[in-house]
Design a protein around this motif. Structure first.
Motif, PDB file in Angstrom:
ATOM      1  N   SER A  53       3.460  -6.555   1.538  1.00 49.75           N
ATOM      2  CA  SER A  53       4.752  -6.166   2.092  1.00 49.75           C
ATOM      3  C   SER A  53       5.187  -4.792   1.563  1.00 49.75           C
ATOM      4  O   SER A  53       5.681  -3.961   2.309  1.00 49.75           O
ATOM      5  N   ASN A  54       4.941  -4.556   0.269  1.00 46.01           N
ATOM      6  CA  ASN A  54       5.321  -3.266  -0.325  1.00 46.01           C
ATOM      7  C   ASN A  54       4.602  -2.084   0.307  1.00 46.01           C
ATOM      8  O   ASN A  54       5.111  -0.973   0.299  1.00 46.01           O
ATOM      9  N   PRO A  57       5.504  -0.531   6.335  1.00 51.93           N
ATOM     10  CA  PRO A  57       6.794   0.072   6.635  1.00 51.93           C
ATOM     11  C   PRO A  57       7.884  -1.002   6.671  1.00 51.93           C
ATOM     12  O   PRO A  57       7.668  -2.092   7.201  1.00 51.93           O
ATOM     13  N   GLU A  58       8.992  -0.694   6.073  1.00 49.29           N
ATOM     14  CA  GLU A  58      10.159  -1.573   6.059  1.00 49.29           C
ATOM     15  C   GLU A  58       9.938  -2.953   5.455  1.00 49.29           C
ATOM     16  O   GLU A  58      10.738  -3.866   5.649  1.00 49.29           O
ATOM     17  N   HIS A  59       8.843  -3.100   4.729  1.00 44.26           N
ATOM     18  CA  HIS A  59       8.617  -4.275   3.886  1.00 44.26           C
ATOM     19  C   HIS A  59       9.014  -5.614   4.504  1.00 44.26           C
ATOM     20  O   HIS A  59      10.051  -6.175   4.169  1.00 44.26           O
ATOM     21  N   PRO A  60       8.161  -6.127   5.416  1.00 42.89           N
ATOM     22  CA  PRO A  60       8.469  -7.412   6.054  1.00 42.89           C
ATOM     23  C   PRO A  60       8.644  -8.544   5.044  1.00 42.89           C
ATOM     24  O   PRO A  60       8.132  -8.473   3.924  1.00 42.89           O
ATOM     25  N   HIS A 166       4.285  -0.664  13.973  1.00 39.21           N
ATOM     26  CA  HIS A 166       5.674  -0.529  13.573  1.00 39.21           C
ATOM     27  C   HIS A 166       6.350   0.685  14.202  1.00 39.21           C
ATOM     28  O   HIS A 166       5.749   1.741  14.341  1.00 39.21           O
ATOM     29  N   LYS A 168       8.449   2.753  13.111  1.00 42.84           N
ATOM     30  CA  LYS A 168       8.477   3.933  12.246  1.00 42.84           C
ATOM     31  C   LYS A 168       7.179   4.738  12.406  1.00 42.84           C
ATOM     32  O   LYS A 168       7.196   5.963  12.464  1.00 42.84           O
ATOM     33  N   THR A 169       6.051   3.999  12.476  1.00 45.31           N
ATOM     34  CA  THR A 169       4.763   4.666  12.649  1.00 45.31           C
ATOM     35  C   THR A 169       4.695   5.348  14.010  1.00 45.31           C
ATOM     36  O   THR A 169       4.233   6.490  14.125  1.00 45.31           O
TER      37      THR A 169
END
Ligand code: NAG
Ligand code: NAG
Length: 243
Positions: A53-54, A57-60, A166, A168-169
């Motif tokens: 998750s880390n 992007p945006e840590h699901p 994602h 963001k990507t």
């Protein structure tokens, strides 16, 4: 010295009174170890999920990243029993401790030259049994996540898809497309995918060490190792409940 038939039968019959661990005994003891390892393995997988998750992007959240790990966790669930049974029973504890159908001298007491698969022997060599269960669990997780294995390939694909699908990507890709000459986008994606693959590899390489830590350390196969994956009292009582 001559034996009567009766004394001969007695001589043969006495050792047989100690039953080997067979049938239900093998199945239930194997199940007990696999079941007890559910919690340590879950803890390791949750830690892996948080680390994945880390890197995304945006840590699901945990549920989403645990779902990415499904290729590994599903394969673990389906393979754990057979691997554990083989590791414990034919590999080390040999049902009836016979060689060519004959008990070696002094057998089947627990210290006979062949390690018997009797409940008494499993308890007598509990340190070894505990180590076998740990080693088997660790090896299975290692095997499933070997680079180039189909399971690992699936995991890698799911993680890359999650990263690249994602928003963001996609936004970054649009920015690259507007700002840069043709050809930069594939280069950006290739570089990014390589980075993600390396990060994933580093996380997954931590699985064995994480299991050791969850189990409380000391996996030298000696007594008192792996204190948190021992369950010694409950297990010994359980093993001895088999005849
Ligand atoms: C481990 O297994 C034994 C035997 O089935 C059981 O009695 C015990 O409660 C288990 N312990 C844990 C923590 O799962
Ligand atoms: C650990 O497990 C692997 C795979 O089952 C096996 O090949 C190896 O011999 C085991 N190591 C020990 C020390 O028992």
């Amino acid at each position: 010295m001559r034996f009567s038939i009766a004394s001969l039968i007695l001589l043969v019959a006495v050792p047989v009174a100690v039953s080997a661990c067979e049938g239900d005994c093998i199945v239930e003891i194997t199940n007990a170890f696999v079941t007890n390892y559910t919690n340590p393995v879950d803890l390791v997988m949750e830690s892996v999920a948080k680390q994945i998750s880390n890197m995304l992007p945006e840590h699901p959240g945990l549920a989403t990243t645990m779902d990415l790990l499904r290729p590994v966790t599903d394969a673990y669930k389906s393979d754990a029993y057979n691997g554990m049974e083989t590791a414990i029973f034919p590999s080390y504890f040999h049902g009836k401790c016979q060689r060519d159908g004959v008990d070696p001298p002094g057998c089947p007491n627990p210290d006979c030259p062949v390690v018997c698969g009797t409940p008494g022997s499993l308890v007598h060599f509990y340190g070894k049994l505990r180590y076998i269960a740990y080693n088997q669990t660790r090896q299975l997780l290692d095997t499933l996540t070997t680079p180039g294995s189909s399971i690992y390939g699936e995991l890698e694909r799911k993680v890359l898809d999650a990263a690249n699908a994602h928003a963001k990507t996609r936004r970054m890709i649009r920015i690259y497309q507007r700002a840069s000459p043709y050809g930069t986008v594939p280069l950006f994606l290739t570089k990014r995918n390589e980075d993600l693959k390396n990060q994933l590899r580093q996380i997954v390489d931590g699985i064995g060490p994480m299991l050791l830590e969850v189990c409380g350390g000391l996996d030298d196969g000696e007594t008192n190792g792996l204190p948190d994956c021992s369950w010694e009292g409950a297990m010994k009582d359980y093993i001895l409940s088999f005849p």
